[in-house]
Design a protein around this motif. Structure first.
Motif, PDB file in Angstrom:
ATOM      1  N   GLN A 194      -2.966  -1.501   8.705  1.00  0.00           N
ATOM      2  CA  GLN A 194      -2.633  -0.272   9.416  1.00  0.00           C
ATOM      3  C   GLN A 194      -1.370   0.372   8.827  1.00  0.00           C
ATOM      4  O   GLN A 194      -0.389  -0.312   8.549  1.00  0.00           O
ATOM      5  CB  GLN A 194      -2.416  -0.565  10.904  1.00  0.00           C
ATOM      6  N   TYR A 250      -4.884  12.531  12.714  1.00  0.00           N
ATOM      7  CA  TYR A 250      -4.888  11.061  12.724  1.00  0.00           C
ATOM      8  C   TYR A 250      -3.612  10.528  13.377  1.00  0.00           C
ATOM      9  O   TYR A 250      -3.644   9.562  14.153  1.00  0.00           O
ATOM     10  CB  TYR A 250      -5.001  10.535  11.289  1.00  0.00           C
ATOM     11  N   ARG A 256      -6.854   1.509   4.976  1.00  0.00           N
ATOM     12  CA  ARG A 256      -7.384   1.348   6.337  1.00  0.00           C
ATOM     13  C   ARG A 256      -8.668   0.533   6.341  1.00  0.00           C
ATOM     14  O   ARG A 256      -8.892  -0.274   7.245  1.00  0.00           O
ATOM     15  CB  ARG A 256      -7.642   2.720   6.949  1.00  0.00           C
ATOM     16  N   ALA A 257      -9.491   0.723   5.295  1.00  0.00           N
ATOM     17  CA  ALA A 257     -10.738  -0.036   5.208  1.00  0.00           C
ATOM     18  C   ALA A 257     -10.473  -1.530   5.043  1.00  0.00           C
ATOM     19  O   ALA A 257     -11.272  -2.371   5.497  1.00  0.00           O
ATOM     20  CB  ALA A 257     -11.584   0.480   4.050  1.00  0.00           C
ATOM     21  N   SER A 258      -9.335  -1.873   4.423  1.00  0.00           N
ATOM     22  CA  SER A 258      -8.999  -3.287   4.214  1.00  0.00           C
ATOM     23  C   SER A 258      -8.405  -3.938   5.463  1.00  0.00           C
ATOM     24  O   SER A 258      -8.106  -5.125   5.464  1.00  0.00           O
ATOM     25  CB  SER A 258      -8.032  -3.426   3.044  1.00  0.00           C
ATOM     26  N   GLY A 259      -8.203  -3.137   6.507  1.00  0.00           N
ATOM     27  CA  GLY A 259      -7.671  -3.685   7.750  1.00  0.00           C
ATOM     28  C   GLY A 259      -6.168  -3.574   7.900  1.00  0.00           C
ATOM     29  O   GLY A 259      -5.601  -4.022   8.901  1.00  0.00           O
ATOM     30  N   GLN A 270      -7.050   8.702  -1.435  1.00  0.00           N
ATOM     31  CA  GLN A 270      -8.076   7.676  -1.567  1.00  0.00           C
ATOM     32  C   GLN A 270      -7.507   6.292  -1.259  1.00  0.00           C
ATOM     33  O   GLN A 270      -8.154   5.475  -0.589  1.00  0.00           O
ATOM     34  CB  GLN A 270      -8.660   7.695  -2.991  1.00  0.00           C
ATOM     35  N   TRP A 276       0.824  -1.208   0.000  1.00  0.00           N
ATOM     36  CA  TRP A 276       0.000   0.000   0.000  1.00  0.00           C
ATOM     37  C   TRP A 276       0.865   1.268   0.000  1.00  0.00           C
ATOM     38  O   TRP A 276       0.551   2.254  -0.674  1.00  0.00           O
ATOM     39  CB  TRP A 276      -0.924   0.001   1.216  1.00  0.00           C
ATOM     40  N   VAL A 298      -7.307   5.749   2.419  1.00  0.00           N
ATOM     41  CA  VAL A 298      -8.617   5.396   2.991  1.00  0.00           C
ATOM     42  C   VAL A 298      -8.921   3.920   2.730  1.00  0.00           C
ATOM     43  O   VAL A 298      -9.365   3.188   3.631  1.00  0.00           O
ATOM     44  CB  VAL A 298      -9.719   6.302   2.395  1.00  0.00           C
ATOM     45  N   GLU A 299      -8.681   3.460   1.494  1.00  0.00           N
ATOM     46  CA  GLU A 299      -8.943   2.066   1.144  1.00  0.00           C
ATOM     47  C   GLU A 299      -8.037   1.110   1.919  1.00  0.00           C
ATOM     48  O   GLU A 299      -8.458   0.007   2.296  1.00  0.00           O
ATOM     49  CB  GLU A 299      -8.752   1.866  -0.359  1.00  0.00           C
TER      50      GLU A 299
END
Length: 885
Positions: free
Chosen positions: A421, A449, A416-419, A410, A392, A413-414
């Protein structure tokens, strides 16, 4: 084995049964040593003859099952054992630990304790390894309590395992306390403690432990030296060579593990010739060794050699692994070689490693760096089943490098959404994207953040925040971040210094040196280069010379960035001989070195020497860049070499395939305008492939003023003011053009219009440095403590001009211009033979230029004035600009 099974029925008496039991033990012992599956054939006759209750036989059989058939079969056998002792429990527990089933190992330990069995030192050692692997510090301290209770506190094996536990849970100091309490430390415990310091990045402490180990009479082994070499690679070549000498002195066999560690150390110390010597000492090699060699060449920017090593690896019959491919792909990324990267990609597919996450990460990074398109990088990214944080991060930083900052946000964001860190490098990359688009709101958002996730304690993230805030001009915010950081390093201050210096705050940049000293942070080549640049911007030779001395004493003068900074410093301070000497000391000058020399020569009026340096650069085999041509055009413009300048401009695209930018067109307009070819300059503006900016109109307006072309000058002023109505320079140039042509009424009207619109001319200021103190003068200054003496000196000089019959028309308005005040001050306060060096923020006026020229006819002094445009070196009644400024 078949014979043993057939003869079972022949054993009827007790004596024969004892012999059989002894035979079974021998067979099991032999099979255990060799990990032979055939040994389990003993199991059946053991059961038939009722020997399954023999605990010694059962424990040996349990060990064999674990080695040959895995933990599940071993656990099944363990469950069927009628009797179990501490050896049985330790055997099955160790099997789970070796297999990486640490959670199950801890559960087994709890079952053992509830069964009433007391663990021995081997049981406790195994279960501690599971605690270390899982980072379960609390469980580990519970085991430690049991160790003390059972009287094993002085056991060296358990001591080593406890040190490993504390170190892996980031309690290095506590680990060291355990080590110091051990009375009988062995090679393993000493090596474990050295390893702990290495993993904690305490390189010096790791090395200092080695002589104590020798004094204690504990001999090192190859694993000790592997860790010592790892520490040495961060401390420098001398330490590494000393450790290597001890390897030889102790007669340690150069096995593959040790050879790889030596290769890695010499690679990090940039000694690739020693890498090859070590690797050729023995014929043994494996994928790890070859990978270390390939990575070493890539890290040292020897990309051709890295590719050659990769080919030799394949020729030798060693199959590249995922790390080998990652190493060669990193070389492709660093050398921006897309074609080579694609060839390696095809090898990756043939090797079936395209799904490997480490190879996938290297491919994403390679395509992002080497290709102008991001589609291939995205295809590789989508092909990775479980992208990790490195994957990532490569994607996020790649988007930012391609100018797709919103895609970076973007992707974050994706991610973090995928788990997954983010780590410190992810956050550093996303802050870099914020810096590129100069978005304060996004910076504040990600800073929030970072604070929320407590990532601000990481120095990499802290440094990225400092760089981003300083790049946005938020210097106070950058300092606030620095104050909040638990510790700072040289990167912290280098980032701040570089950004502040880029914004022209040179004095503020130099003040950072004091903060570094107070923080006990030493300068490196990059920070020193920034401070040299700030000194060059201020033309403060006192500070510059001190930095030069520091570069010599610290050995940083060999850094190309520092050497280039010295060329720039002396060139911008008007000491062109020193600049040339600094350039001559560079072993392999790069394009920046040559550009610095060309600029120094051109700005100091040595036009022909500057152009000769350009030709020398080409003869040396270096390709000029766009900055080089900007400097060459500058030289031609200030030397009146119009036709030659036009030739150089044409050669940019035709010969060197460099597309001229807007700055080059500004220089071209200046070149033509100074020579009076105003119509040609106007055609350049109308036909260039860029939209004109205010600067190019201002440039041609200045030329119109010089040559008295009022209609074109008025048109240029109108065009420029439409783009930037708040720039007072247009009004000043236009008004002066009217005054020069005798139209004082229009000049006064223009000045009045400027005042009505609330605009003020940039006040002329001059400054000079005497004994490390900067003296600033402004036009009409009355505050300087020596102002009366300065005025008297100016008046006496003008009187002397008249007495000697010099043609000088005293303009009352310019009598107290800042550069005149500075010249008089210099004559009053500097040694009689020393040159007077003055810096002026705007271009010197004609009256002051004439005044200083005549002064050098009266006094045998060199007066150097660096104005907002170039250098003027006045001597013996002449100026280096030859009146062409």
């Amino acid at each position: 084995m078949e014979m043993i099974c057939k003869t079972v029925s022949k054993f009827y008496n007790r004596t024969e049964l004892c012999h059989f039991e002894e035979t079974c033990l021998r067979v099991l012992s032999f099979c255990n040593k060799k990990s032979l599956q055939e040994g389990v054939c003993i199991h059946s006759p053991i059961i038939k003859l009722g020997l399954h209750e023999d605990l010694y036989l059962s424990n040996n059989m349990l060990s064999l099952y674990a080695k040959c058939y895995g933990v599940e079969h071993a656990h099944h056998f363990f469950d069927e054992m009628p009797y179990k002792d501490v050896v049985s429990w330790t055997g099955i527990l160790s099997a789970y630990v070796r297999n990486g089933n640490h959670e199950e190992a801890l559960e087994l330990y709890d079952l053992m304790m509830t069964s009433g069995q007391y663990p021995n030192e081997y049981t406790l050692s195994s279960v501690l390894r599971s605690c270390s692997a899982m980072g379960k510090f609390n469980d580990g301290t519970r085991i430690q309590a049991c160790i003390i209770k059972c009287g094993f506190g002085s056991n060296p094996v358990l001591g080593s395992t406890l040190i490993d536990l504390y170190s892996k849970c980031y309690y290095t100091e506590e680990a060291y306390k355990i080590f110091t309490c051990m009375d009988n430390g062995d090679t393993v415990s000493w090596t474990t403690m050295i390893t702990s310091f290495v993993e904690a990045q305490s390189w010096s402490r790791a090395l200092r432990l080695y002589p104590r180990m020798i004094e204690a009479g504990v001999p090192p082994n190859e694993f000790t030296f592997v860790k010592l070499l790892a520490a040495s690679s961060f401390l420098g070549l001398n330490y590494g060579k000393l450790v290597h000498a001890h390897v030889i002195m102790w007669g340690i066999e150069l096995n593959l593990v040790l050879k790889t560690a030596l290769v890695d150390m010499y690679s990090k110390c940039q000694r690739m010739e020693d890498v090859l010597k070590v690797s050729n000492q023995t014929p043994e090699s494996d994928a790890l060794l070859w990978t270390a060699i390939i990575s070493g060449f890539a890290q040292n920017l020897k990309f051709r050699e890295a590719v050659t090593a990769f080919r030799e690896m394949e020729i030798s019959g060693t199959r590249p692994n995922n790390f080998s491919f990652s190493g060669i792909l990193n070389a492709c990324s660093s050398s921006l070689s897309l074609e080579l990267g694609e060839q390696v990609h095809s090898r990756v597919i043939m090797a079936g490693l395209e799904d490997d996450v480490s190879v996938g990460n290297a491919l994403v990074d390679m395509y992002m760096r080497c290709s102008h398109m991001i589609e291939e990088a995205l295809r590789v990214f989508r092909g990775i089943t479980l992208p990790n944080v490195i994957t990532w991060t490569s994607l996020i930083s790649g988007f930012a490098e391609h100018g797709l900052e919103q895609d970076s946000f973007q992707a974050f964001v994706e991610m973090r959404a995928s788990g997954v860190q983010p780590n410190s490098f992810t956050l550093s990359s996303i802050l870099g994207a914020c810096s590129k688009i100069e978005s304060l709101s996004q910076t504040k958002k990600f800073h929030g953040y970072i604070i929320k996730t407590k990532a601000d304690h990481d120095i990499v993230v802290g440094n990225a925040l400092v760089d981003t805030y300083a790049g946005l001009g938020m210097v106070d915010d950058a300092w606030n971040v620095i104050d909040m950081m638990s510790h700072r390093d040289v990167i912290t201050y280098t980032s701040l210094a570089t950004r502040i210096n880029q914004r022209g705050h040179h004095e503020m940049t130099l003040n950072i040196i004091t903060h570094m000293y107070d923080d006990n942070v030493k300068m490196d080549g990059f920070s020193l280069a920034s401070f040299l640049s700030a000194s060059a911007g201020l033309a403060t030779m006192g500070t510059g010379k001190q930095l030069h001395c520091y570069s010599v004493k610290s050995g940083l003068g060999s850094w190309i960035s520092v050497a280039n900074g010295l060329v720039d410093l002396y060139g911008k301070c008007g000491f062109i001989n020193d600049a040339h000497r600094a350039f001559g000391e560079i072993t392999e000058p790069d394009v920046v070195s040559w550009n610095g020399l060309i600029f120094g020569l051109a700005s100091n009026g040595y036009i022909s020497f500057a152009l000769s340096a350009f030709e020398d650069m080409r003869l040396a085999g270096l390709t000029p860049d766009s900055v080089t041509f900007l400097l060459v055009l500058f030289a031609c413009s200030h030397g009146g070499l119009v036709d030659l300048g036009l030739e150089y401009f044409q050669s940019m695209r035709e010969t060197h395939d460099i597309r001229p930018q807007l700055d080059h067109y500004v220089c071209l307009v200046d070149l033509l305008g100074r020579a009076g070819r105003l119509e040609e300059a106007m055609v350049v503006i109308e036909t260039m492939p860029f939209k004109p900016d205010a600067l190019i109109y201002k440039t041609l307006l200045g030329a119109c003023k010089l040559h008295g072309n009022i209609p074109l000058g008025e048109y240029m002023a109108r065009q420029g003011l439409e783009l930037d109505p708040s720039d007072p320079a247009f009004y000043v140039l236009l008004a002066n053009m009217y005054y020069d042509s005798g139209q004082s009424d229009l000049g006064q009207r223009t000045r009045r219009m400027m005042r009505e619109r609330g605009l003020r001319k940039n006040p002329g200021q001059s400054w000079m440095e005497i004994r490390n103190k900067v003296h600033l003068f402004s036009a009409g200054d009355r505050l300087h403590p020596q102002i009366n003496e300065i005025h008297e000196k100016i008046e006496s000089l003008i009187t002397e001009f008249k007495n000697r019959g010099y043609l000088y028309q005293n303009n009352g308005d310019s009598s107290y211009h800042s550069e005149k005040l500075a010249v008089a001050f210099g004559l009053l306060n500097t040694p009689s033979m020393a040159p007077i060096c003055i810096i002026k923020n705007i271009r010197i006026c004609r009256d002051c230029h004439d005044f200083i020229t005549l002064v050098t006819q009266l006094v045998d002094r060199e007066i150097i004035v660096r104005d907002g445009n170039r250098f003027h070196s006045f001597k013996n009644g002449e100026c280096s600009c030859r009146g062409y400024w």
